[in-house]
Design a protein around this motif. Structure first.
Motif, PDB file in Angstrom:
ATOM      1  N   HIS A  42       0.827  -1.208   0.000  1.00  0.00           N
ATOM      2  CA  HIS A  42       0.000   0.000   0.000  1.00  0.00           C
ATOM      3  C   HIS A  42       0.866   1.265   0.000  1.00  0.00           C
ATOM      4  O   HIS A  42       0.610   2.212  -0.762  1.00  0.00           O
ATOM      5  CB  HIS A  42      -0.934  -0.008   1.211  1.00  0.00           C
ATOM      6  N   LEU A  43       1.891   1.279   0.840  1.00  0.00           N
ATOM      7  CA  LEU A  43       2.796   2.428   0.855  1.00  0.00           C
ATOM      8  C   LEU A  43       3.566   2.529  -0.457  1.00  0.00           C
ATOM      9  O   LEU A  43       3.804   3.631  -0.971  1.00  0.00           O
ATOM     10  CB  LEU A  43       3.772   2.316   2.034  1.00  0.00           C
ATOM     11  N   GLU A  45       2.558   1.682  -3.384  1.00  0.00           N
ATOM     12  CA  GLU A  45       1.652   2.261  -4.391  1.00  0.00           C
ATOM     13  C   GLU A  45       1.477   3.757  -4.164  1.00  0.00           C
ATOM     14  O   GLU A  45       1.463   4.547  -5.118  1.00  0.00           O
ATOM     15  CB  GLU A  45       0.299   1.553  -4.327  1.00  0.00           C
ATOM     16  N   GLN A  46       1.368   4.148  -2.901  1.00  0.00           N
ATOM     17  CA  GLN A  46       1.201   5.566  -2.577  1.00  0.00           C
ATOM     18  C   GLN A  46       2.399   6.389  -3.042  1.00  0.00           C
ATOM     19  O   GLN A  46       2.247   7.439  -3.687  1.00  0.00           O
ATOM     20  CB  GLN A  46       1.023   5.734  -1.066  1.00  0.00           C
ATOM     21  N   TYR A  47       3.608   5.907  -2.726  1.00  0.00           N
ATOM     22  CA  TYR A  47       4.804   6.661  -3.095  1.00  0.00           C
ATOM     23  C   TYR A  47       5.054   6.605  -4.606  1.00  0.00           C
ATOM     24  O   TYR A  47       5.617   7.551  -5.173  1.00  0.00           O
ATOM     25  CB  TYR A  47       6.011   6.146  -2.316  1.00  0.00           C
ATOM     26  N   ASN A  48       4.600   5.540  -5.233  1.00  0.00           N
ATOM     27  CA  ASN A  48       4.699   5.481  -6.683  1.00  0.00           C
ATOM     28  C   ASN A  48       3.829   6.571  -7.321  1.00  0.00           C
ATOM     29  O   ASN A  48       4.232   7.221  -8.291  1.00  0.00           O
ATOM     30  CB  ASN A  48       4.267   4.100  -7.185  1.00  0.00           C
ATOM     31  N   ARG A  49       2.641   6.775  -6.765  1.00  0.00           N
ATOM     32  CA  ARG A  49       1.770   7.861  -7.246  1.00  0.00           C
ATOM     33  C   ARG A  49       2.415   9.216  -7.011  1.00  0.00           C
ATOM     34  O   ARG A  49       2.316  10.122  -7.855  1.00  0.00           O
ATOM     35  CB  ARG A  49       0.403   7.799  -6.549  1.00  0.00           C
ATOM     36  N   ASP A  50       3.073   9.365  -5.858  1.00  0.00           N
ATOM     37  CA  ASP A  50       3.738  10.632  -5.556  1.00  0.00           C
ATOM     38  C   ASP A  50       4.848  10.920  -6.570  1.00  0.00           C
ATOM     39  O   ASP A  50       5.035  12.071  -6.993  1.00  0.00           O
ATOM     40  CB  ASP A  50       4.322  10.610  -4.145  1.00  0.00           C
TER      41      ASP A  50
END
Length: 215
Positions: A42-43, A45-50
């Motif tokens: 989950h993290l 994916e989040q940092y990939n979006r960032d």
């Protein structure tokens, strides 16, 4: 004469350089967090979006700068220097995004010490790029020009450090990894991460040229 008055004499190029450099650092730090939290999907994916968001924002700045070059009658520094600087900076942002995507595309299950070290050096290089870019608008001040050159030298040293880490990582990979697919995969990732620092060095070289010609 009238034609010259109709066109902007100077765009806010320096501010836009700074905005782009900030997006580069955002992308680099987000990628660093992605690597640090790689075991948490989950993290990750989040940092990939960032990373993606920062890269897209950098692209918009690059587009605006390239458009403004054609709309500005008198630029604060040479047009070719502006064009080369912003597009080389954009290459850095693209490479960070490519690195994040490659980890996913190659189905890397876990990151190792070498990836972490190369990532840390990439972040430091990007931060130094931001520092150097911030000094471009102050080149009339000899102290600022000297500080810019010293920052560029630091980027060169960091790139050399990354090159050494990559060579060591490659040596270890070919000695110890029996799976040929894993060798191919990790070799590509190491090279991509080291290319981030290479491109930061290219930015530093452009800035050095700007300093020497305009200070």
């Amino acid at each position: 004469m009238l034609f010259g008055k109709l066109l902007p004499r100077e765009g806010n190029f320096f501010e836009m350089f700074n905005q782009h450099a900030e997006r580069i650092v955002e992308a680099a730090r987000a990628f660093s967090q992605l690597v640090a939290n790689y075991n948490d999907p989950h993290l990750r994916e989040q940092y990939n979006r960032d990373v993606d968001n920062a890269e897209r924002a950098a692209d918009r700045v690059t587009h605006d700068v390239n458009r403004m070059i054609h709309q500005t009658f008198i630029t604060p520094i040479d047009r070719d220097q502006i064009h080369t600087l912003i597009n080389t900076m954009d290459d850095v942002a693209d490479l960070i995004q490519d690195s994040a995507e490659t980890l996913a595309l190659y189905d890397v299950r876990q990151v190792n010490e070498e990836i972490t070290r190369l990532t840390d050096l990439s972040v430091k290089c990007c931060e130094r790029v931001k520092d150097a870019v911030a000094l471009i608008s102050k080149l009339a001040d000899p102290a600022s020009a000297e500080a810019a050159l010293k920052t560029c030298e630091e980027i060169d040293r960091l790139e050399s450090d990354a090159d050494r880490v990559m060579r060591s990582a490659m040596s270890k990979l070919f000695r110890e990894e029996p799976d040929v697919r894993e060798v191919i995969k990790m070799k590509a990732i190491y090279e991509l991460l080291e290319t981030i620092t290479d491109k930061c060095e290219d930015v530093a070289n452009v800035i050095e040229g700007i300093v020497l010609e305009n200070s």
